[in-house]
Write an enzyme that holds these catalytic residues in place. Sequence first.
Site, short mmCIF file in Angstrom:
data_model
loop_
_atom_site.label_atom_id
_atom_site.label_comp_id
_atom_site.label_asym_id
_atom_site.label_seq_id
_atom_site.Cartn_x
_atom_site.Cartn_y
_atom_site.Cartn_z
N LYS A 172 0.74 -1.21 0.10
CA LYS A 172 -0.08 0.15 0.00
C LYS A 172 0.76 1.19 -0.06
O LYS A 172 2.11 1.10 0.53
CB LYS A 172 -0.90 -0.09 1.04
CG LYS A 172 -0.39 0.11 2.39
CD LYS A 172 -0.05 1.54 3.10
CE LYS A 172 -0.97 2.64 2.83
NZ LYS A 172 -0.47 3.60 3.38
N THR A 183 5.62 6.09 2.53
CA THR A 183 4.29 5.41 3.35
C THR A 183 4.00 4.35 2.99
O THR A 183 3.02 4.18 2.13
CB THR A 183 3.28 6.46 3.62
OG1 THR A 183 3.85 7.77 3.65
CG2 THR A 183 2.29 6.15 4.46
N GLU A 270 -1.11 9.97 -4.94
CA GLU A 270 -2.26 10.79 -4.79
C GLU A 270 -2.42 11.97 -6.07
O GLU A 270 -1.51 12.77 -6.18
CB GLU A 270 -2.03 11.62 -3.50
CG GLU A 270 -2.25 10.49 -2.36
CD GLU A 270 -1.86 11.02 -1.11
OE1 GLU A 270 -1.76 10.24 -0.15
OE2 GLU A 270 -1.10 12.04 -0.91
#
Length: 399
Positions: A172, A183, A270
């Site tokens: 992820k 992350t 993102e």
Amino acid sequence: MAHHASIKGVRVAAVSAAIRYRNRDDLVLIELPQGTQCAATFTRNAFCAAPVTLAREHLATAKPRWLLINAGNANAGTGARGLTDAQACCTALAELTQVDPAEVLPFSTGVIGEYLPVDRLTAALPQALSALDEEGWEAAARAIMTTDTRPKRATRQFQLNGRQATLTGIAKGAGMIRPDMATMLAFIATDVAIEPACLQHCLAQAVEGTFNAISIDGDTSTNDACVLAAAGSLGNQPLSALTSPEVGAFQQALSSLCEELARAIVKDGEGATKLVSIEVGEARSVSEARQVADTIAHSPLVKTALFASDPNWGRILAAVGRAGLDDLDIEKVRIRLDEVLIVSAGGRDPEYQEQAGKAVMAKDAFSIGVDLGRGDASARVLTCDLSYDYVRINAEYRT
């Protein structure tokens, strides 16, 4: 190639613990059989999260039997209480499964600076234990998501002395992504038996060129981890010699799997609309090449130009020039978009036509190539563009 290949002896469950999200799974349990060897790489952020500190400690003292992963709360920036909370979760699972708490490795991802809701997490453990299944990987890939828009899962199979060996993994990550370990959480399992030193070497090799060579926004997270568990259920003699063809085959399959997961992370950056490979060649050293690639990858001006499909090569040129290389001879530098040569001999290449550059930039995947003309070392970094949505997603993240 079976996308849903499972690993004999490794069982996975995903359940809802309502840690931050409602009506979705956010807790994952991975059961490893007795004798599983584990290798791992972790974040280099000094403010590393409590679960990272604890997972490192546990890994040094015991062979893991359980991986316990939650999404929605990073348990980072939580001081001494964060460690106590992470330990409490490990202890709760250990008591339910009759193992030593050090045989549980904790992992968290989500918002930084909030305490972990330990009671909600531990209350969901019995349900997770009853849901364990060798086919649970797909549900787990979804449950570990935060701002990801899609699950990331990959499988590789290869021949090992006449047996079919399998690697499967989930990952992820979509923001606060910058090596070392972004992350980003990745969990990979294999049925192959491998000696620990060999396993760690293979993982380090694979991570270096994949997860540690991606950047979405230049921010290194507090929580990253990549774990490789070798269950040994294939029944082969444990691999140990780094130079053996068997280890070579394993390394190739592992690196290829990590590459697929790393690409999926950058593609799902993102707000990202483009996947861009920055390839720097003719450098004096790999670290110098990487320095230039990172400078380009982390430039907001370059990244916003990528989003606009604007071949504003002056921004790339400026990034190369400020990357901090000693005595760079700009006359020797060449810059390309895919095959289109833009810059040569210290300025715009005489043959360059802007519409050719625009055509490359309009694609959803392309490369920026830089030749420094001072050696034969090279490096590559995968990155994405910086869009309006990136700002929106991160401005609204905690609301």
